[in-house]
Design a protein around this motif. Structure first.
Motif, short mmCIF file in Angstrom:
data_model
loop_
_atom_site.label_atom_id
_atom_site.label_comp_id
_atom_site.label_asym_id
_atom_site.label_seq_id
_atom_site.Cartn_x
_atom_site.Cartn_y
_atom_site.Cartn_z
N LEU A 1 0.82 -1.21 0.00
CA LEU A 1 0.00 0.00 0.00
C LEU A 1 0.86 1.26 0.00
N ASP B 1 0.69 3.96 -2.99
CA ASP B 1 0.42 5.38 -2.76
C ASP B 1 1.52 6.24 -3.37
N ASP C 1 -3.95 2.79 -7.92
CA ASP C 1 -5.21 2.70 -7.20
C ASP C 1 -5.51 1.28 -6.72
N ILE C 2 -5.31 0.32 -7.61
CA ILE C 2 -5.66 -1.08 -7.32
C ILE C 2 -4.53 -1.98 -7.79
N TYR D 1 -8.82 -4.64 2.65
CA TYR D 1 -8.61 -3.44 1.83
C TYR D 1 -9.40 -3.61 0.52
N ARG E 1 -8.59 -1.58 -2.68
CA ARG E 1 -7.19 -1.49 -3.13
C ARG E 1 -6.65 -2.77 -3.76
N SER F 1 -13.78 0.04 -6.60
CA SER F 1 -12.75 1.06 -6.70
C SER F 1 -13.32 2.44 -6.42
#
Length: 325
Positions: free
Chosen positions: A42, A46, A51-52, A87, A90, A321
């Motif tokens: 993650l 970031d 995003d995914i 999550y 994500r 999403s």
């Protein structure tokens, strides 16, 4: 611009021995990524504006057929599903299969992974088994597996196995992930084409890792020489079947390879991938910058590669999403 990473690994020290990995395949995992946790990915996502990510375990190409192997893979898929549930906006995941010689076990895991766990697709190594006992994934034994995947219109991510050749890798800087894995992906793709399975099971959407490895460069060799050796498909049919694969950009985005792909397949066949956490943030960033620079004057094409093509393959990702919300 939204980004979907379709080639993003999940590691667990329950299933992988770091020391053995370094010694056996000649690859040094970035120390900052081990022991891996979802939070490490993650943070990378970031920083990299991803995003995914669709998680997949390193390819499992060997093991003993039996309940122990089935239980191990089920545990692995459940662990990955738990990460996705923690999550949900994500992560997605490609489910692993028991050693494919266990056809019954593989079919059961496909059903469980897709129907119960909601996996985005199936992860598959280029071959199964070791040495003379190894079989590539187009083998007759695996035909029921491909028939089931075809019936389900499934997505399959094919990753080259860490298979040693008959000689040692040539240099410590050229371990199996550098020198062998790209060719294993090519051999698997070629096997599917010349056996007719790519054409027979056309509903399966197959993504080749690392832009297909050496596939784009060598497919024309297959077209003519395999035909000469008895393949029933014509050279043009063989080339056309190669063009029906999808290709991710992990460890492969450079002007030389991207230029070749631009003439080989339409851009709807390209998907963004990083290969994190097997590589560092800096290494992944180098390839991403190459990709962005190559398509600097074609934002629509970059949009397709970075996320729109993935959403076409995995429409359920839009449901979870936050990219366009």
């Amino acid at each position: 611009m939204p980004r979907i990473d379709v080639h993003h690994h999940f590691f667990s020290l329950l299933f992988i021995d770091k020391t053995k990995l370094n010694e056996s395949i000649g690859w040094r995992m970035p120390s900052e990524n081990l022991p891996w946790t979802p939070e490490i990915s993650l943070r990378f996502m970031d920083e990299s504006h991803i995003d995914i990510a669709i998680l997949s375990f390193v390819t499992i190409s060997s093991g003993e057929v039996g309940q122990e192997n089935r239980d191990k893979i089920r545990k692995l898929n459940l662990m990955t599903k738990e990460i996705c549930e923690k999550y949900p906006d994500r992560f997605g995941f490609f489910a692993s299969l028991p050693i494919m010689d266990d056809v019954e076990g593989a079919l059961a895991e496909i059903a469980y992974a897709l129907d119960t766990l909601g996996a985005q697709g199936i992860m598959m190594p280029s071959s199964c088994g070791v040495g003379d006992a190894a079989k590539y994934i187009g083998d007759d034994l695996y035909d029921p597996i491909w028939a089931e995947l075809d019936k389900r219109n499934a997505v399959v991510h094919v990753h080259g196995a860490q298979t040693p050749s008959s000689t040692p890798f040539p240099h410590p800087f050229l371990g199996l992930p550098v020198s062998e894995v790209p060719n294993e992906t090519f051999k698997a793709a070629s096997h599917l084409v010349v056996t007719g399975r790519k054409r027979k099971y056309a509903n399966v959407k197959i993504i080749l890792a690392h832009m297909g490895g050496s596939t784009p460069f060598l497919c024309s060799r297959v077209a003519v020489l395999s035909r000469h050796m008895g393949c029933e498909l014509s050279p043009d049919e063989i080339i056309q079947d190669f063009k029906t694969f999808y290709f991710d950009t992990a460890l492969s985005a450079h002007e030389s390879t991207l230029g070749m792909m631009k003439t080989f397949v339409s851009r709807d066949r390209l998907l963004f991938g990083t290969d994190f956490p097997a590589i560092s943030t800096e290494m992944a960033g180098w390839y991403t910058k190459n990709l962005e620079d190559f398509y600097a004057d074609d934002e629509d094409a970059l949009d397709d590669i970075m996320y729109k093509n993935a959403l076409r393959l995995f429409p359920r990702l839009m449901d979870v999403s936050t990219m366009d919300k």
